[in-house]
Design an enzyme around this catalytic site. Structure first.
Site, PDB file in Angstrom:
ATOM      1  CG  PHE B 244      -1.742  -1.283   1.331  1.00 24.61           C
ATOM      2  CD1 PHE B 244      -2.635  -1.695   0.351  1.00 24.61           C
ATOM      3  CD2 PHE B 244      -1.552  -2.114   2.432  1.00 24.61           C
ATOM      4  CE1 PHE B 244      -3.330  -2.890   0.463  1.00 24.61           C
ATOM      5  CE2 PHE B 244      -2.235  -3.316   2.552  1.00 24.61           C
ATOM      6  CZ  PHE B 244      -3.123  -3.706   1.570  1.00 24.61           C
ATOM      7  CB  ILE B 469       2.191  -5.948  -3.241  1.00 31.57           C
ATOM      8  CG1 ILE B 469       1.257  -4.994  -3.999  1.00 31.57           C
ATOM      9  CG2 ILE B 469       3.625  -5.665  -3.655  1.00 31.57           C
ATOM     10  CD1 ILE B 469       1.467  -3.522  -3.624  1.00 31.57           C
ATOM     11  CB  THR B 471      -1.533  -6.179  -7.281  1.00 29.31           C
ATOM     12  OG1 THR B 471      -0.201  -6.729  -7.309  1.00 29.31           O
ATOM     13  CG2 THR B 471      -1.510  -4.975  -6.378  1.00 29.31           C
ATOM     14  CG  ASN B 620      -8.256 -12.391 -13.253  1.00 25.60           C
ATOM     15  OD1 ASN B 620      -9.378 -12.473 -12.744  1.00 25.60           O
ATOM     16  ND2 ASN B 620      -7.392 -13.389 -13.211  1.00 25.60           N
ATOM     17  CD  GLN B 627      -5.472  -4.526  -6.500  1.00 23.72           C
ATOM     18  OE1 GLN B 627      -5.353  -4.685  -5.286  1.00 23.72           O
ATOM     19  NE2 GLN B 627      -4.619  -3.833  -7.195  1.00 23.72           N
ATOM     20  CE  LYS B 690      -9.002   4.199 -18.473  1.00 22.13           C
ATOM     21  NZ  LYS B 690      -9.611   5.471 -18.956  1.00 22.13           N
ATOM     22  N   GLY B 693      -6.182  -0.545  -8.699  1.00 23.52           N
ATOM     23  CA  GLY B 693      -5.789  -0.773  -7.305  1.00 23.52           C
ATOM     24  C   GLY B 693      -6.015   0.428  -6.417  1.00 23.52           C
ATOM     25  CD  GLU B 694      -2.427   4.259  -6.282  1.00 21.17           C
ATOM     26  OE1 GLU B 694      -1.469   4.142  -5.515  1.00 21.17           O
ATOM     27  OE2 GLU B 694      -2.483   5.134  -7.156  1.00 21.17           O
TER      28      GLU B 694
END
Lengths: 187, 733
Positions: B244, B469, B471, B620, B627, B690, B693-694
Site C-alpha cells: 500500500f 503485493i 495485486t 482479470n 482490488q 488502466k 488498485g487505487e
C-alpha cells in the site's frame, strides 16, 4: 535531557534457573521434541524451530490473528502463548490442513472465491474459519447470537462476528465470507 | 517495444484468456502456507542470526551517548551497531525524506538508532532493551498540524493552478459554499511488517531477501545508502505481505539487517516489530483542506478553490489533497494551492492513492454540501459538471465514462428510493442514510521489461522484477503471455521480484498492471519474431499463435518443436511515448453507500456499498474485483475509524499497533457490489487497460461520510467520523 532504557525484559537473563526447557509437541500429527528458550512463543517455535512458516507473525501482540492455529482442537493466537506451556499438546497448523496438491475444502474455497490478496493473513483466516464452523456446529454462542438457548445459525452475521479477530488489510472480507459460507453449506 | 500511438485492433481484442476470471495462480501456495515471505527464507542463506532494532525515544534532538556494555555481555549477542558508530548514511533516494541510520541527529520518533544481532530472536530482543541512551531533546519541535495550519492559513501562497479570476467568480456566484475539512494521518498497516534477510559474500556483494514493491528502486537505494556499486546489490521479493506504499522504498529493516550482517560476519534477518512500524516507517500525512465552490443558478461550477495543507518532515512532500480538483469537474475558474507544514513527525510519504484518497474525502463532501445548497440531487449535480477536458490543463481525457458510472450506479443502487431529507428515515433504532461520491485517479504507465524463455518442452518461463503485493501480477502476466503466445496458461510459469530479472515498472501508483503486462507483451512479441525466424519467416506478422501451435499458411508447428535443442530467450521492454501525455489518462468511479446510524448512540454501520468503475479493459475480473472491494474496505476505515493519534507534546504516533489503529474487520463490512464498465482505453497501453488498485479506495470515504450526514443531519467535517462527532446533533428520539 532524558534517558531511555526501554523495558526490563533483558534483566531476566541474570535470573537463576534454567533458561531453556525441553518441550514435546505433536505438530500436524508428528511428535517433535524441542529445546526452547523459555521466552519462545508457540508461534516462534513453529516458525523458527520447526520452520513451519505458514503460521504468520503480523503483530506478535494478539491483535491481528495472523498467527491463528489449533491447540488440542481449539484456535489460539499462537503469539500469545509460550511454547513451554504446550508440552504434550497437539498442534495443527495451516500446513497440517492441506497441501497445494491436496487442499482442505476451506483452502480450495479461499482460492475459488479469491478470499485473499497478499496472502499474509490467509493461513490465520483459514484456521479461524475452520474453528468458526466447528464452534457454530457445537452450538457455542457469540456476541451477536440472539437466542442463547438455540443453536446459533450459520449466518453471515455469526460468521463475520467470529472471524473479526482476523484482520485482512487487503480487505478480502466479502470474498472470505463467500468462501466460508460455501464450505458451510456443502457440509 | 515503443508504444507511440494509440493501440489499434490487436490480439487482445479477441481474447481467449485475458479478461477471464482465472483463479489467482499463487492461491494454492498462499492458502496452504507454502508461499515464503521475506522473514521465512530459512533456505536462502546458512547460519542466519537475528537482528532486533532499537528506536529513538525522542522525536527530535541529538543522541549524547549510548551505553551498550550490558547488551554486549548479554547471552547470545554477536554484534551491535549503533547510530553513533558512523556518520549519517546517505538518504537512500530522492523519494525518501528522513535518514534511515547513522549519526547523532534524531529526526523523528522511533528512528532506528541501533541493531542488536544475536543467535536468537529472544536474545536479541532482550539485549536491545539493555541499551541505555542519553538524549538531548529539542523542546522547540513542532508536532501539531492543526496549530501549524492556524498559523499559516492566512499567509498567501503562490497557487499551483490559477485559471481565470476565481475570487471575482466566487464572489459573484449565485450559490456558494466555503468549508474546511480535516483528515488525520493514516497508516498502511499492511499485515506483513517490513522484514529482510541480508547476506554479504567475500567480494562485498550483498543479497537482500526482503519485502518490497519496487525492486529496482530498492537496489539503487541500497547502493546509494551503502555507497557501493549498484551491481553488487541483489534484491529478491517474490511474495509481499501487503504494501500500500509502505514498501515502495527500502526502510530501516534493510539497512539494519545489512549492517548487522556485516558486523557479525554472518547472514542476519530482521523483522520490524509491529509497534515499530508506524513511527519508524511512513504514513499518509494529515490534511486540512479549505474548499470553496461557487455555481450559477443551474448548478454549473463557476469557481472552485481547493487549498490543501499537510504535514511533512523538512524537505518532504506531504500529502497533496488538491490534485483531483484540477481535473475532475468542469470549473470556469480554478484556484489550487498547497501548503506544507514542516514538522517533526515521522516521514509522510505515499499511501495507496496518495493525494486523491485524502483529497476526495474533502472534495466529495464539499460536492455534497454544494448540491444541498443548490437543492439538487447530488448525482445530478455531478452530472451537470462532468467534463471531457481537464479544466486545469485543457487536455482531453483519453476515455472518460464518469457519467455512466453515476447513472448506471444510481439505477443499480436504487438511488431514486433514497432518503432525501437528512435525519428523517428511521428503521427501529437506526437512522438510515444514503450517500454518493465520485472518484478520479490518474492511470500512469512506465517503462517495464520482461524476459520470456521458451523451453524445449514448449513451456514458457517469464521473468521480470515486477512484484505481486496481492495485486494479482502473477496471474495477469501469465494470462498476457498465454494470450500472446497462444498457449495454455498452465504452460506459463511466472517468476517475479528478483533484481536479477529485467527491470519492470514495479508496483505503485496503480501503474503496475498496465505497465508490466505491456512489458511481458513486448517480450512475447520479440519471442514471436524469433519463433518466426526459426520456421523460416522474417517476422511474425502473418503467423498465428494458437492452441500451443504456430501457424504459417497451411503449415502448423507445435511450439514444442521450435526449441528442441535448448531454450529460446527473448527480452524486451515497453516504453510509453510522449503522445500519452497529450491526453489525461485516468480512471473514474462512482460509489454509493447506505449506512445505519444508531439513533441513541451514534454508532455508524455501513449496510451496503456499490462501486461502478471505469478502468478500461479488466484483465482479470476476479483479481480486479478483489482490488476494488479491498479499496472499499480501506475507504470505510478512512471514513469511520482510521486515525493515527498524534501526541502533540512528544511527537509520537501513540496508537502504534493494530489494536489501537483501527482498521475495518469482518464485522464492519457489508455486502459489496462492484461493476466494471465495459470500456477500452487505447491510449493507455497496448492492452487498453488502466489501473484499479487505487481507484477502488478513491471516493469511498466521501460516500460514507455523505451517507452519515444523510442519515443524521449532522455534517462532521473532521475524519474519521466517530460517534462523538455525531452525538450532540442527532435527531431527538
Amino acid at each position: 535531557m532524558n534517558t531511555h532504557s526501554d523495558m526490563q525484559a533483558g534483566q531476566d537473563t541474570a535470573l537463576p534457573g534454567p533458561t531453556t526447557s525441553k518441550t514435546r509437541l505433536v505438530v500436524n500429527g508428528t511428535e517433535r521434541v524441542l529445546e526452547v528458550d523459555n521466552r519462545t512463543t508457540l508461534l516462534d517455535a513453529l516458525r523458527e524451530h520447526l520452520r513451519l512458516t505458514g503460521t504468520k507473525k503480523g503483530c506478535d501482540h494478539g491483535q491481528c490473528g495472523a498467527c491463528t492455529c489449533f491447540v488440542n482442537g481449539q484456535r489460539v493466537n499462537s503469539c500469545l502463548s509460550l511454547a513451554v506451556m504446550h508440552d504434550g499438546d497437539e498442534i495443527t497448523t495451516i500446513e497440517g490442513l492441506g497441501t497445494p496438491e491436496d487442499m482442505d475444502p476451506l483452502q480450495a474455497a479461499f482460492v475459488a472465491h479469491d478470499g485473499f490478496q497478499c496472502g499474509y493473513c490467509t493461513p490465520g483466516q483459514i484456521c479461524s474459519a475452520k474453528a468458526t464452523l466447528e464452534e457454530l456446529r457445537a452450538g457455542i454462542p457469540s456476541h451477536v447470537t440472539k437466542d442463547l438457548l438455540a443453536n446459533p445459525p450459520l449466518s453471515p452475521e455469526e460468521i463475520k462476528e467470529r472471524m473479526s479477530g482476523n484482520i485482512c488489510r487487503c480487505g478480502a472480507y466479502a470474498n472470505i465470507l463467500e468462501a466460508v459460507l460455501d464450505v458451510a453449506e456443502a457440509r | 517495444m515503443d508504444f507511440n500511438t494509440a493501440a489499434e485492433t490487436n490480439i487482445f481484442d479477441r481474447p481467449k484468456i485475458l479478461g477471464k476470471a482465472v483463479p489467482r495462480r499463487d492461491g494454492p501456495l498462499k492458502t496452504t502456507g507454502r508461499a515464503p515471505y521475506a522473514y521465512e527464507r530459512h533456505d536462502v542463506a546458512e547460519g542466519q542470526l537475528v537482528g532486533y532494532p532499537l528506536g529513538s525515544a525522542i522525536a527530535k534532538g541529538r543522541i549524547l551517548s549510548m551505553d551498550t556494555e550490558a547488551a554486549r555481555a548479554a547471552p547470545g549477542v554477536r554484534a551491535i551497531v549503533t547510530t553513533l558508530d558512523m556518520e549519517a548514511m546517505p538518504v537512500p533516494s530522492e523519494m525518501h525524506t528522513a535518514h534511515l541510520f547513522g549519526g547523532d541527529k534524531v529526526e523523528h520518533y522511533h528512528q532506528a538508532i541501533a541493531v542488536v544481532v544475536a543467535e536468537t530472536f529472544e536474545q536479541a530482543r532482550a539485549a536491545t532493551a539493555l541499551i541505555k541512551v542519553e538524549y538531548d531533546a529539542d523542546e522547540g519541535a513542532e508536532f501539531d498540524l492543526l496549530a501549524a495550519y492556524e498559523k499559516m492559513k492566512d499567509t498567501p501562497v503562490d497557487p499551483e493552478v490559477s485559471k481565470g479570476d476565481f475570487e471575482t467568480a466566487f464572489a459573484n456566484a449565485a450559490h456558494r459554499i466555503d468549508r474546511t475539512y480535516v483528515t488525520t494521518p493514516q497508516n498502511h498497516a499492511q499485515m506483513e511488517p517490513q522484514a529482510t534477510v541480508a547476506a554479504w559474500d567475500e567480494n562485498g556483494n550483498v543479497t537482500l531477501w526482503t519485502s518490497n514493491q519496487m525492486i529496482q528502486w530498492a537496489k539503487k537505494a541500497v547502493a546509494k545508502t551503502f555507497e557501493m556499486d549498484v551491481e553488487k546489490v541483489r534484491v529478491d521479493s517474490p511474495y509481499v505481505g501487503g504494501g500500500f506504499g509502505n514498501k515502495l522504498f527500502i526502510r530501516s529493516d534493510v539497512v539494519l539487517a545489512a549492517l548487522g550482517a556485516k558486523a557479525a560476519g554472518q547472514p542476519v534477518k530482521l523483522a520490524m516489530p509491529r509497534p515499530f512500524v508506524m513511527n519508524n516507517t511512513t504514513h499518509r500525512a494529515g490534511t486540512v483542506q479549505r474548499i470553496r465552490i461557487g455555481t450559477d443558478a443551474q448548478g454549473k461550477i463557476v469557481a472552485l478553490a481547493h487549498e490543501g495543507t499537510s504535514n511533512t518532515l523538512p524537505g518532504g512532500s506531504g500529502e497533496d489533497a488538491t490534485n483531483q480538483s484540477q481535473h475532475f469537474y468542469a470549473a470556469d475558474t480554478l484556484l489550487i494551492a498547497t501548503r506544507l507544514a514542516e514538522m517533526h513527525l515521522p516521514e509522510a510519504n505515499a499511501m495507496r492513492a496518495p493525494g486523491e484518497a485524502s483529497g476526495l474525502m474533502g472534495l466529495e463532501m464539499a460536492m455534497d454540501e454544494m448540491a444541498e445548497e443548490l437543492g439538487m440531487d447530488p448525482v445530478q449535480f455531478r452530472l451537470v459538471n462532468d467534463t471531457d477536458t481537464s479544466p486545469a490543463t485543457g487536455k482531453k481525457f483519453s476515455d472518460r465514462n464518469f457519467a455512466r458510472c453515476l447513472t448506471e450506479g444510481a439505477e443499480r443502487f436504487g438511488w431514486e428510493n433514497r432518503n432525501t431529507t437528512p435525519g428523517s428515515r428511521r428503521e427501529g433504532d437506526w437512522l438510515i442514510g444514503h450517500g454518493v461520491a465520485g472518484a478520479f485517479r490518474p492511470s500512469p504507465a512506465t517503462t517495464s521489461g520482461a524476459r520470456v524463455r521458451l523451453q524445449a518442452d514448449g513451456r514458457i518461463i517469464v521473468e521480470t522484477d515486477m512484484t505481486d503485493i496481492g495485486t494479482g501480477s502473477y496471474t495477469i502476466i501469465a494470462q498476457t503471455v498465454a494470450e500472446a503466445m497462444g498457449m495454455d496458461i498452465e504452460d506459463v510459469e511466472v517468476r517475479l521480484g528478483d533484481s536479477a530479472f529485467p527491470v519492470s515498472s514495479g508496483s505503485g501508483g496503480q501503474f503496475g498492471a498496465v505497465s508490466s503486462t505491456a512489458g511481458a507483451y513486448a517480450a512475447c512479441t520479440a519471442l514471436r519474431r524469433e519463433v518466426a525466424r526459426r520456421i523460416g519467416h522474417n517476422d511474425a506478422d502473418g503467423l498465428s499463435f494458437a492452441r500451443g501451435n504456430v501457424t504459417a499458411g497451411a503449415k502448423e508447428t507445435p511450439l514444442v518443436d521450435i526449441a528442441p535443442e535448448g531454450e529460446i530467450v527473448a527480452e524486451d521492454k515497453v516504453k510509453f511515448g510522449s503522445f500519452r501525455k497529450d491526453r489525461m489518462v485516468a480512471t473514474f468511479a462512482a460509489h454509493f453507500v447506505e449506512v445505519g446510524v444508531n439513533a441513541w448512540t451514534g454508532e455508524v454501520r455501513v449496510r451496503r456499498m456499490l462501486g461502478v468503475c471505469d478502468a478500461g479493459r479488466i484483465m482479470n475480473p476476479t483479481t480486479a474485483l478483489s482490488q476494488v472491494i479491498g479499496g472499499m474496505v480501506m475507504g470505510v476505515g478512512a471514513a469511520l475509524s482510521e486515525e493515527i493519534a498524534v501526541d502533540t507534546a512528544k511527537g509520537v504516533f501513540i496508537n502504534h499497533d493494530l489494536a489501537n489503529y483501527e482498521v475495518p474487520v469482518h464485522a464492519d463490512i457489508p455486502e459489496q457490489e462492484v461493476v466494471f464498465l465495459d470500456t477500452l482505453d487505447p491510449v493507455s497501453g497496448p492492452l487498453k487497460s488502466k489501473g484499479v488498485g487505487e481507484l477502488g479506495l478513491c471516493g469511498v470515504a466521501g460516500a460514507v461520510a455523505n451517507a452519515v450526514y444523510n442519515a443524521t443531519g449532522v455534517r462532521a467535517r473532521e475524519y474519521p467520523i466517530t460517534l462523538d462527532k455525531l452525538l450532540d446533533g442527532l435527531p431527538e428520539v
